[in-house]
Design a protein around this motif. Structure first.
Motif, PDB file in Angstrom:
ATOM      1  N   THR A 242       0.833  -1.195   0.000  1.00 14.76           N
ATOM      2  CA  THR A 242       0.000   0.000   0.000  1.00 14.76           C
ATOM      3  C   THR A 242       0.873   1.252   0.000  1.00 14.76           C
ATOM      4  OG1 THR A 242      -1.696  -1.188   1.227  1.00 14.76           O
ATOM      5  CG2 THR A 242      -1.825   1.210   1.245  1.00 14.76           C
ATOM      6  N   GLY A 243       0.567   2.173  -0.887  1.00  9.98           N
ATOM      7  CA  GLY A 243       1.297   3.431  -0.963  1.00  9.98           C
ATOM      8  C   GLY A 243       2.541   3.395  -1.822  1.00  9.98           C
ATOM      9  N   GLN A 244       3.033   2.215  -2.145  1.00  6.94           N
ATOM     10  CA  GLN A 244       4.277   2.130  -2.902  1.00  6.94           C
ATOM     11  C   GLN A 244       4.155   2.548  -4.361  1.00  6.94           C
ATOM     12  OE1 GLN A 244       5.672  -1.844  -2.007  1.00  6.94           O
ATOM     13  NE2 GLN A 244       6.737  -1.118  -0.174  1.00  6.94           N
ATOM     14  N   PRO A 245       3.047   2.276  -5.042  1.00 11.28           N
ATOM     15  CA  PRO A 245       2.948   2.731  -6.438  1.00 11.28           C
ATOM     16  C   PRO A 245       3.120   4.236  -6.597  1.00 11.28           C
ATOM     17  CG  PRO A 245       1.284   1.073  -6.041  1.00 11.28           C
ATOM     18  CD  PRO A 245       1.899   1.409  -4.699  1.00 11.28           C
TER      19      PRO A 245
ATOM     20  N   HIS B 285      16.054  12.286  -2.669  1.00  9.48           N
ATOM     21  CA  HIS B 285      16.311  11.822  -1.311  1.00  9.48           C
ATOM     22  C   HIS B 285      15.007  11.346  -0.679  1.00  9.48           C
ATOM     23  CE1 HIS B 285      19.509  14.933  -1.987  1.00  9.48           C
ATOM     24  NE2 HIS B 285      20.222  13.860  -1.702  1.00  9.48           N
ATOM     25  N   GLN B 286      15.143  10.445   0.281  1.00 12.44           N
ATOM     26  CA  GLN B 286      13.963   9.962   0.988  1.00 12.44           C
ATOM     27  C   GLN B 286      13.198  11.112   1.634  1.00 12.44           C
ATOM     28  OE1 GLN B 286      15.759   5.701   2.382  1.00 12.44           O
ATOM     29  NE2 GLN B 286      14.494   6.755   3.822  1.00 12.44           N
ATOM     30  N   ARG B 287      13.912  12.091   2.123  1.00 10.87           N
ATOM     31  CA  ARG B 287      13.269  13.225   2.792  1.00 10.87           C
ATOM     32  C   ARG B 287      12.341  13.974   1.824  1.00 10.87           C
ATOM     33  NH1 ARG B 287      12.031  14.679   7.898  1.00 10.87           N
ATOM     34  NH2 ARG B 287      10.835  16.548   7.530  1.00 10.87           N
TER      35      ARG B 287
ATOM     36  N   ASP C 132       3.754  14.137   2.541  1.00  7.34           N
ATOM     37  CA  ASP C 132       3.346  14.486   3.899  1.00  7.34           C
ATOM     38  C   ASP C 132       3.218  13.235   4.763  1.00  7.34           C
ATOM     39  OD1 ASP C 132       2.748  16.248   5.939  1.00  7.34           O
ATOM     40  OD2 ASP C 132       0.601  16.289   5.476  1.00  7.34           O
ATOM     41  N   VAL C 133       4.293  12.439   4.733  1.00  5.11           N
ATOM     42  CA  VAL C 133       4.352  11.171   5.460  1.00  5.11           C
ATOM     43  C   VAL C 133       5.581  11.198   6.360  1.00  5.11           C
ATOM     44  CG1 VAL C 133       4.603   8.665   5.171  1.00  5.11           C
ATOM     45  CG2 VAL C 133       3.212   9.948   3.562  1.00  5.11           C
TER      46      VAL C 133
END
Length: 145
Positions: free
Chosen positions: A31-34, A47-49, A56-57
């Motif tokens: 869930t959320g990965q696509p 970057h992951q940030r 907004d996670v």
């Protein structure tokens, strides 16, 4: 049947999610990965940030998703040449393929949901949803992406 907008939106969302869930699992995605793969495809390595801020996670949530995506071969990480303490995340060929298949499943779900809607009604419906989202974002004090 309940006719409040809140309940109708909730029921439509859950019906769509239940329809798409088997496709998500078949692709090996969570869930959320696509949406992360789609962002990386559209924006290139980041970057992951940046992902956490854009969606907004919580950064820890993105980190867990990245670990799973990397283990599945959907993304890769490399050291950022500008800042060796941070990694750049990028989508792999496998990730692009999975993302394309996911979009096809989503288009199929959309066609089922909007069966019998005219082109004008589809455009109006999309506009209404976008405006409703914008109104909620404004109320929350954030600017819609």
């Amino acid at each position: 049947m309940e006719s409040s907008l809140h309940i109708l939106l909730y029921r439509a969302f859950h019906a769509q999610r239940n329809y798409l869930r088997p496709s998500l699992q078949a692709l090996g995605l969570g869930t959320g990965q696509p949406k992360l793969l789609a962002y990386l495809e559209a924006n290139g390595p980041c970057h992951q940030r940046q992902l956490a801020d854009y969606f907004d996670v919580d950064p820890a949530t993105i980190s867990r998703m990245m670990e799973s995506l990397q283990a599945g071969g959907f993304i890769s990480r490399r050291t950022d040449e500008q800042n060796h303490r941070r990694d750049l995340v990028q989508v792999t060929d496998r990730g692009r393929q999975a993302s394309a298949e996911w979009r096809a499943h989503c288009r199929q779900a959309q066609e089922i949901m909007l069966q019998g809607f005219t082109d004008q009604e589809r455009a109006q419906f999309a506009d209404y949803l976008a405006r409703a989202y914008g109104n909620m974002q404004e109320e929350l004090g954030r600017k819609a992406p």
